[in-house]
Scaffold this active site. Structure first.
Site, PDB file in Angstrom:
ATOM      1  N   LYS A  40      31.947 -28.918 -37.531  1.00  0.00           N
ATOM      2  CA  LYS A  40      31.719 -29.072 -35.974  1.00  0.00           C
ATOM      3  C   LYS A  40      30.261 -29.290 -35.660  1.00  0.00           C
ATOM      4  CE  LYS A  40      31.493 -23.829 -35.213  1.00  0.00           C
ATOM      5  NZ  LYS A  40      32.142 -22.711 -35.172  1.00  0.00           N
ATOM      6  N   TYR A 265      -1.694 -30.818 -24.840  1.00  0.00           N
ATOM      7  CA  TYR A 265      -1.418 -30.367 -23.519  1.00  0.00           C
ATOM      8  C   TYR A 265      -1.901 -28.896 -23.090  1.00  0.00           C
ATOM      9  CZ  TYR A 265       1.559 -34.319 -22.640  1.00  0.00           C
ATOM     10  OH  TYR A 265       1.973 -35.845 -22.592  1.00  0.00           O
TER      11      TYR A 265
END
Ligand SMILES: *Cc1c(COP(=O)(O)O)cnc(C)c1O
Length: 372
Positions: A40, A265
């Protein structure tokens, strides 16, 4: 998101390692036990089609488990022939697709059967497995009477009830109490059924590893086949398992910054002396999340700290010296004697290795290796 193959960031998946891990587990299980690979979420980020195709060709598994019908259809479209079981609750639109493409569905409640009946859906020939909630509290039947009723209704409508299964919440923990309680619930429920479906299964990776006595007719192997320890580092693996995925990039920019220069940043990092700063083309949009700031990557066998904020597409690291552009950088995997595991990355993020590999985005190309 589209894959970005013209960028030196990639997840290298060693298919031989996945097959090796399955063989290691199989060697510790009864020979007749069916081995299903849980693929999955794109095989936990490793690539469901490539992984499943390799495992089917190598004949190391008997089938596959996925979480929904679309994941199953992806495998069928790629030509996979072995059994596929959908583990989650399916939408009604999945029913015809499941029958057409020979996909087994999970039945987890009488309410769901009511919906099917109200919609007038034909279940003739549908193969299904009954899910029992033995204590996980998620999906599944909690008493034998409802299970019996579900089996009767399904069979009367022409469906085949091939299996019955449960899932443990704490098989990866040292404390056994909750596990024992769930096991007792499941066994009591099975004992109360006048007729049991042929395939009884309960084991995920952790149960197969640390509760091998609980293995029934089939095992559903996820995390461990990818070489990941389902407990993180809490429980030791009883035998050798090899990590299958490494996350690799390269230095695309290297600069010498003077003392007192900020990086990234928020200017959250400031050099304390003259420093070499390298930039990697990977960021949070790749699944290399912002909380990786302060962790390390490997360059030339050495740990180099991630300094400054991780941005969407770039990560900055401090280098011990100037390295040429194109120098390999390992974010998960080995370099020389040094290694960074997905479990260590998970620890940095206060999460589990499952999440680290699943979150690698489609922008990161998967590159496959195998010995044959
Ligand atoms: C995901 C899943 C598994 C596999 O779990 P691992 O811990 O990765 O082995 C097994 N069974 C069910 C029902 C699952 O949802």
């Amino acid at each position: 998101m589209k894959a970005s193959p013209h960028r030196p960031t990639r997840a290298v998946v060693d298919l031989t390692a996945i097959a090796f891990n399955i063989k290691q587990i199989a060697a510790h299980l009864p020979q007749e036990t069916k081995k299903w690979a849980v693929v999955k979420a794109d095989a936990y980020g490793h690539g469901a089609v490539a992984v499943s195709s390799y495992l089917e060709t190598e004949e190391v598994v008997d089938g596959f488990c996925v979480s929904n019908i679309d994941e199953a259809l992806e495998l069928r479209a790629a030509g996979l022939k072995k059994k596929i079981l959908v583990l989650g609750v399916s939408d009604l639109t999945a029913l015809d697709l499941a029958r057409t493409h020979q996909v087994c569905l999970t039945v987890a409640s009488l309410d769901w059967l009511d919906l099917l009946e109200e919609a007038g859906l034909d279940v003739t020939g549908l193969v299904c497995h009954i899910k029992v909630d033995s204590g996980m509290g998620r999906i599944g039947f909690r008493d034998s009477k409802s299970v019996q009723r579900a089996i009767e209704r399904l069979e009367a409508a022409g469906a085949q009830v091939e299996g019955i299964f449960t899932h443990f919440a704490t098989a990866d923990e040292p404390d056994q109490e909750k596990f024992e309680e769930q096991l007792a619930n499941f066994q009591a429920l099975l004992a109360a059924l006048p007729q049991k479906p042929a395939l009884i299964h309960a084991s995920n990776s952790a149960t197969s590893l640390w509760h091998a006595e609980t293995v029934m007719q089939a095992v559903r192997l996820g995390d461990i086949i990818y070489g990941l320890n389902p407990s993180g580092d809490v429980l030791d693996l009883p035998y050798e398992i090899k990590p299958a995925l490494s996350l690799e990039s390269q230095l695309v920019h290297v600069k010498k910054l003077p003392e007192n220069s900020s990086v990234g940043y928020g200017a959250s990092y400031v050099t304390s002396q003259e420093e070499y700063i390298g930039t990697l083309p990977i960021g949070y949009a790749d699944g290399w999340t912002r909380d990786m700031q302060g962790f390390s990557v490997l360059v030339d066998g050495q740990f180099c700290p991630i300094v400054g904020r991780v941005s969407m597409d770039q990560t900055t690291i401090r280098l011990p010296k100037a390295y040429p552009l194109g120098t390999p950088v390992i974010l998960i995997g080995s370099s020389g004697q040094a290694e960074i595991t997905a479990s260590q990355v998970a620890q940095q993020r206060a999460t589990i290795n499952y999440e680290v590999v699943c979150l690698l985005s489609d922008r990161v190309p998967r590159v496959y290796r195998s010995d044959d």
